[in-house]
Design a protein around this motif. Structure first.
Motif, PDB file in Angstrom:
ATOM      1  N   LYS A  53       0.830  -1.207   0.000  1.00 36.96           N
ATOM      2  CA  LYS A  53       0.000   0.000   0.000  1.00 36.96           C
ATOM      3  C   LYS A  53       0.856   1.246   0.000  1.00 36.96           C
ATOM      4  O   LYS A  53       2.007   1.234   0.399  1.00 36.96           O
ATOM      5  CB  LYS A  53      -0.904   0.001   1.234  1.00 36.96           C
ATOM      6  N   GLY A  54       0.246   2.317  -0.449  1.00 40.89           N
ATOM      7  CA  GLY A  54       0.879   3.617  -0.324  1.00 40.89           C
ATOM      8  C   GLY A  54       1.941   3.903  -1.360  1.00 40.89           C
ATOM      9  O   GLY A  54       2.105   3.200  -2.359  1.00 40.89           O
ATOM     10  N   GLU A  55       2.693   4.928  -1.065  1.00 40.46           N
ATOM     11  CA  GLU A  55       3.670   5.459  -1.983  1.00 40.46           C
ATOM     12  C   GLU A  55       4.965   4.662  -1.958  1.00 40.46           C
ATOM     13  O   GLU A  55       5.193   3.832  -1.080  1.00 40.46           O
ATOM     14  CB  GLU A  55       3.969   6.916  -1.627  1.00 40.46           C
ATOM     15  N   LEU A  56       5.817   4.909  -2.929  1.00 44.89           N
ATOM     16  CA  LEU A  56       7.147   4.321  -2.909  1.00 44.89           C
ATOM     17  C   LEU A  56       7.945   4.916  -1.757  1.00 44.89           C
ATOM     18  O   LEU A  56       7.644   6.022  -1.292  1.00 44.89           O
ATOM     19  CB  LEU A  56       7.868   4.601  -4.231  1.00 44.89           C
ATOM     20  N   PRO A  57       8.971   4.201  -1.273  1.00 46.97           N
ATOM     21  CA  PRO A  57       9.803   4.767  -0.206  1.00 46.97           C
ATOM     22  C   PRO A  57      10.415   6.095  -0.625  1.00 46.97           C
ATOM     23  O   PRO A  57      10.553   6.401  -1.809  1.00 46.97           O
ATOM     24  CB  PRO A  57      10.883   3.691   0.001  1.00 46.97           C
ATOM     25  N   TYR A  58      10.794   6.870   0.378  1.00 48.57           N
ATOM     26  CA  TYR A  58      11.367   8.194   0.133  1.00 48.57           C
ATOM     27  C   TYR A  58      12.596   8.081  -0.769  1.00 48.57           C
ATOM     28  O   TYR A  58      13.503   7.292  -0.536  1.00 48.57           O
ATOM     29  CB  TYR A  58      11.765   8.828   1.463  1.00 48.57           C
ATOM     30  N   GLY A  59      12.619   8.904  -1.832  1.00 46.01           N
ATOM     31  CA  GLY A  59      13.746   8.924  -2.756  1.00 46.01           C
ATOM     32  C   GLY A  59      13.605   8.004  -3.948  1.00 46.01           C
ATOM     33  O   GLY A  59      14.450   8.025  -4.851  1.00 46.01           O
ATOM     34  N   TRP A  60      12.548   7.169  -3.997  1.00 45.07           N
ATOM     35  CA  TRP A  60      12.353   6.235  -5.107  1.00 45.07           C
ATOM     36  C   TRP A  60      11.417   6.824  -6.163  1.00 45.07           C
ATOM     37  O   TRP A  60      10.552   7.639  -5.864  1.00 45.07           O
ATOM     38  CB  TRP A  60      11.764   4.922  -4.604  1.00 45.07           C
ATOM     39  N   GLU A  61      11.581   6.354  -7.399  1.00 44.68           N
ATOM     40  CA  GLU A  61      10.731   6.791  -8.510  1.00 44.68           C
ATOM     41  C   GLU A  61      10.450   5.611  -9.428  1.00 44.68           C
ATOM     42  O   GLU A  61      11.323   4.793  -9.704  1.00 44.68           O
ATOM     43  CB  GLU A  61      11.437   7.907  -9.297  1.00 44.68           C
ATOM     44  N   ARG A  62       9.205   5.503  -9.880  1.00 42.03           N
ATOM     45  CA  ARG A  62       8.809   4.458 -10.836  1.00 42.03           C
ATOM     46  C   ARG A  62       8.957   5.007 -12.256  1.00 42.03           C
ATOM     47  O   ARG A  62       8.507   6.107 -12.550  1.00 42.03           O
ATOM     48  CB  ARG A  62       7.369   4.028 -10.590  1.00 42.03           C
ATOM     49  N   LYS A  63       9.581   4.231 -13.140  1.00 37.21           N
ATOM     50  CA  LYS A  63       9.762   4.653 -14.526  1.00 37.21           C
ATOM     51  C   LYS A  63       9.404   3.516 -15.480  1.00 37.21           C
ATOM     52  O   LYS A  63       9.367   2.345 -15.086  1.00 37.21           O
ATOM     53  CB  LYS A  63      11.208   5.093 -14.775  1.00 37.21           C
TER      54      LYS A  63
END
Length: 400
Positions: A53-63
């Motif tokens: 659930k929720g957002e990716l961990p701090y500093g991560w980005e999905r591409k």
């Protein structure tokens, strides 16, 4: 593109050789068998279903690559992987929203509770944030990207805290705003100044408190322990209610104490004169215990009144005796706290339950609960009395 490989899982969730744990874009965890080329939703050994659930961990980005393959970039460590980093924090699917599973305990730290969370874009206020648990709460939240306002009366001390936070996290989004809970006029001014900033408010953490004070009246002609520990923070919440609703889903977190169990305050004897007595009827410990019951009662009543508008409230006991600035007002208390210090929690451990109540995804939309050592437990009978809650609310409004 260098891959980090599959993230480690807990030992009880180890998957057999030839299997791989994956996650869909919607957050559903599934399992791929490379030998049979099959996939399934349930764990191949435990039969359990999991989800992230929720957002990716701090500093991560999905591409997405040019060929349509999804991958993940860790900007903090400058690494990439095809594995969704949220898999490290996958949770067993719950049968009910109220099925809160114990993941942490009295030895857990605020940072362990926050592991893997990205709080970017979340705006929070913490009262009494210039020392002890409040400071550790702010430091931990800003390390994970939250925008935090420290509501404090000692600006010089609070600015030093900001400097300390930024030494370890130069990009920390933290600001100090003046608010003296012993002066209701400053509470009103703080709320007005915050609203003028045109920021949302996702979490209001009522952490401030005093303990062991001799009898002192505030400039508002009220007993100080009651005003600082309850009435001023009740007032602050009232002033910010519309903003909380506008920012919903939002939470209010009220730091109370197990001391709330040791008072005779109830629906039959509650009155303004009992809550804020004169000098001849004042006892510092009784005043503290009563104010801590007010914290839990207020939290539950606030939740009853605002939950339909997607604002929830939780209360908590941060931990057994901790050496904080609370005991500064009398030498006997300072001596007691010094003696027991080797057997108490650290400030990081003390802040864990506050942080859990503030950001846990499992508690989204759920309020009216009391936590101790990161565990949901039952408060005193009086704390859950809706009649007492309604009376405390009305008396508090009339006193204001």
């Amino acid at each position: 593109m260098a891959s980090q490989g599959v993230l480690d899982t807990d030992s009880e969730d180890e998957i057999p050789p030839g299997w791989e744990e994956r996650v869909t874009f919607e957050g559903k965890v599934y399992y791929a068998n490379h030998e049979s080329k099959d996939t399934q939703w349930t764990h191949p050994l435990t039969g359990k279903k999991k989800e992230v659930k929720g957002e990716l961990p701090y500093g991560w980005e999905r591409k997405i690559s040019d060929t349509g393959v999804m991958f993940f970039v860790d900007h903090v460590n400058e690494k990439t992987t095809y594995t969704d980093p949220r898999l490290a924090f996958a949770q067993e699917k719950k049968d009910s929203p109220l099925d809160f599973r114990q993941k942490f305990d009295g030895s857990s730290t605020a940072l362990s509770v926050l592991l893997g969370r990205d709080l970017s874009g979340k705006y929070m206020i913490v009262t009494g944030a210039s020392s002890g648990i409040g400071f550790e709460t702010v430091r931990s939240l800003t390390l994970h990207g939250a925008n935090v306002v420290m509501a404090c009366r000692n600006i010089e001390k609070s600015n030093f805290c900001v400097e300390e936070i930024k030494k370890g996290n130069p990009k920390a989004n933290v600001e100090v705003m003046y608010c003296d809970l012993a002066k209701l006029s400053t509470v009103k001014q703080f709320a007005e100044d915050y609203i003028k900033k045109d920021w949302p408010l996702h979490v209001l953490i009522l952490n401030a408190g005093v303990f062991g004070l001799p009898y002192v009246e505030t400039e508002d002609s009220l007993e100080t322990t009651f005003q600082v520990n309850h009435l001023a923070q009740f007032y602050l919440t009232k002033l910010l209610t519309d903003l909380l609703v506008k920012s919903a889903p939002a939470r209010v977190v009220v730091v109370s104490s197990e001391s709330h169990r040791f008072t005779d305050l109830n629906k039959s004897n509650i009155s303004a004169s009992k809550l804020s007595p004169g000098a001849n009827k004042y006892n510092d410990m009784k005043a503290y215990n009563m104010s801590k019951l007010c914290n839990v009662v207020f939290s539950n009543e606030l939740n009853r009144r605002l939950r339909s508008r997607y604002v929830t409230s939780l209360s908590l006991h941060p931990g057994n005796i901790m050496s904080t600035s609370l005991q500064r007002n009398w030498w006997i208390y300072r001596l007691l706290f010094m003696i027991v210090r080797p057997f108490t929690k650290s400030m990081q451990q003390g802040a864990a339950t506050t942080v859990l109540c503030a950001v846990s995804t499992e508690l989204q939309g759920i309020g009216g609960m009391y936590f101790n050592n990161c565990f949901h437990c039952y408060p005193s009978e009086a704390a859950t009395d809706p009649v007492l809650g309604d009376k405390l609310w009305n008396i508090s409004e009339n006193m204001l």
